[in-house]
Structure formats: C-alpha cells, structure tokens
Design an enzyme around this catalytic site. Sequence first.
Site, PDB file in Angstrom:
ATOM      1  N   PRO A  96       0.844  -1.266   0.120  1.00 20.42           N
ATOM      2  CA  PRO A  96      -0.051   0.095   0.039  1.00 20.42           C
ATOM      3  C   PRO A  96       1.062   1.242  -0.037  1.00 20.42           C
ATOM      4  O   PRO A  96       0.336   2.318  -0.262  1.00 20.42           O
ATOM      5  CB  PRO A  96      -0.766  -0.091   1.131  1.00 20.42           C
ATOM      6  CG  PRO A  96      -0.089  -1.080   2.194  1.00 20.42           C
ATOM      7  CD  PRO A  96       0.469  -2.196   1.252  1.00 20.42           C
ATOM      8  N   GLU A 123       2.240  -7.621   9.286  1.00 20.39           N
ATOM      9  CA  GLU A 123       2.523  -6.155   9.615  1.00 20.39           C
ATOM     10  C   GLU A 123       3.240  -5.664   8.207  1.00 20.39           C
ATOM     11  O   GLU A 123       3.002  -4.583   7.991  1.00 20.39           O
ATOM     12  CB  GLU A 123       3.422  -5.887  10.766  1.00 20.39           C
ATOM     13  CG  GLU A 123       3.617  -4.602  11.036  1.00 20.39           C
ATOM     14  CD  GLU A 123       2.315  -3.777  11.153  1.00 20.39           C
ATOM     15  OE1 GLU A 123       2.391  -2.877  11.359  1.00 20.39           O
ATOM     16  OE2 GLU A 123       1.424  -4.503  11.720  1.00 20.39           O
ATOM     17  N   ARG A 161      -4.094  -8.392 -20.824  1.00 16.99           N
ATOM     18  CA  ARG A 161      -4.972  -8.010 -21.762  1.00 16.99           C
ATOM     19  C   ARG A 161      -4.177  -7.075 -22.858  1.00 16.99           C
ATOM     20  O   ARG A 161      -4.691  -6.821 -24.046  1.00 16.99           O
ATOM     21  CB  ARG A 161      -6.150  -7.377 -21.245  1.00 16.99           C
ATOM     22  CG  ARG A 161      -6.079  -6.097 -20.488  1.00 16.99           C
ATOM     23  CD  ARG A 161      -7.211  -5.684 -19.844  1.00 16.99           C
ATOM     24  NE  ARG A 161      -8.512  -5.791 -20.642  1.00 16.99           N
ATOM     25  CZ  ARG A 161      -8.615  -4.747 -21.575  1.00 16.99           C
ATOM     26  NH1 ARG A 161      -8.168  -3.748 -21.420  1.00 16.99           N
ATOM     27  NH2 ARG A 161      -9.816  -4.747 -22.174  1.00 16.99           N
ATOM     28  N   ASP A 176      -9.558   1.706 -24.408  1.00 14.03           N
ATOM     29  CA  ASP A 176     -10.112   1.654 -23.112  1.00 14.03           C
ATOM     30  C   ASP A 176      -9.848   2.872 -22.469  1.00 14.03           C
ATOM     31  O   ASP A 176      -9.259   3.774 -22.858  1.00 14.03           O
ATOM     32  CB  ASP A 176      -9.377   0.678 -22.478  1.00 14.03           C
ATOM     33  CG  ASP A 176      -9.796  -0.919 -22.543  1.00 14.03           C
ATOM     34  OD1 ASP A 176     -10.803  -1.155 -23.202  1.00 14.03           O
ATOM     35  OD2 ASP A 176      -8.653  -1.698 -22.389  1.00 14.03           O
TER      36      ASP A 176
END
Length: 257
Positions: A96, A123, A161, A176
């Site tokens: 993150p 953690e 893709r 896209d």
Amino acid sequence: MRMDVLTLFPEMFEGVFHSSILGKAREKGIVNLHAVNFRDYAGNKHGSVDDTPYGGGGGMVLKPEPIFHAVEDLLERRREAGEEAGRPPRIILMCPQGESFTQRKAEELAAEDHLIFICGHYEGYDERIREHLVTDELSIGDYVLTGGELPAMVIIDSVTRLLPGVLGNEMSAVTDSFSTGMLEYPHYTRPVEFRGWKVPDILLSGHHANVADWRRKEALRRTWQRRPDLLENLDLSPKDRKWLEEFEKESGRNMQE
C-alpha cells in the site's frame, strides 16, 4: 511473457489463472503464469517466514531469506532451462506504500519479458527486501487488504490483456478508458430502441468521421464530468477546448433551470 507470483496462498490463483481472458492467454501460450509458495524456502523445520520486529511493536514482519531464496531459485531454474530472457525481470512488491498502479504502468509492464510479484501478509516486509531485491513497489489504491494476492491478480489481468493476441479485437485495449488519457465514450448495441430509449442517430448514420467526432466529444464530456483531473495532462485541440466551453455553458444553464 512469464509472470511468477510469490505467495503463501498459491491456491488463490487457481481459478484466476485458468479462467476467462487469462485462461485463454495461457492456452495460446502468450503468457506463462505460475504461483510459488515461498514458505517452501523458509529453511527451517517449522516453515516460518515471519518474525517479530526489532524495536518492538505489534504484528509480524516477513523475513528476507525465504523471499530472496525463492526469487533466486526461480532465476536459476530459468537459466538451467535456457529460458532466461534478455532483460532481468521486474520484481514487483505489492504494497500500500507503493506507486499507484495506472494504465500507463500496465502498458510499461506489458513490454517486459518476465514479471515477479511478491505478495506479503502480516505487518509488513523486512526493509532489505525493498532495498536490495525489488525493482518496483505498486499499490492499487489507498486502502489496506489482508495480503498482496488480490492486487497482484488485478495487475496481472490488466497487463495480460495488453499483450498481442490476447484480446479478440486489438483495438479494444487501445480505446479503453485511461489508454487515451480520457474515460471511454458510451457504447450502444442492439436493439436500436429499448423501453423508449434510443441509440443516438449519429451511430446509425454510417458516417465514420462523424462517429469518430461524436466519440471523441462524448469521451471528453464523460472525463470532464467524472474525472476532470485527467484533463490537466491532455493535449487538447482547439475543437476539444470549444467542446469544453460548450459543456460549461450547458452546465450553467442546467443549474439555472
């Protein structure tokens, strides 16, 4: 392309790797997908891959040895099999704290020969993994999940893709949302009228230049409405700017009404 995923839960990837677009890409031999349990490289009788953090604190931290050994073994096996690519692999830490994953990043990674994803739990990671092993740290959003497996699946799908031969229509990936810098224009198909709602006449006209113009305008409108931040990096033509002025005026009139 080859993609390897280092994970404590390789079974999570079974359905993903064998279904839909990814499954077809594997069958065609366009991409090789492998999930590796890095617990197999723990090097201790308990199969322990984590330990308490130095300096104290809550949670457990992934140790460097299993992950380093797993990556090194993957590379050695490729060398022995004569499969080593011309360029070293991109080793991607799912985290993150990493760089936000975007379509541009997907396009960049799709040009590589070999990607290795590291999926953590607990953690966090021993900092030496970040400093001395990985080439990239990626995040799919400003939130925390229980592990890196789901983000890795998202990125693998997004990259695969884009590989030549994966999609039935090669233009699908080109048009896209985000590939053009804007959100994608609206789509319609049969029937022409459904519950009183009709397909825009211009799409039925057969006039390709006018259709292309309409799609550009509607993509710009949708981006202006939903993601105006994307417009800051767009190379806008005089026609684009005129359309934006038109949207602003329409919005002003609607607010007054």
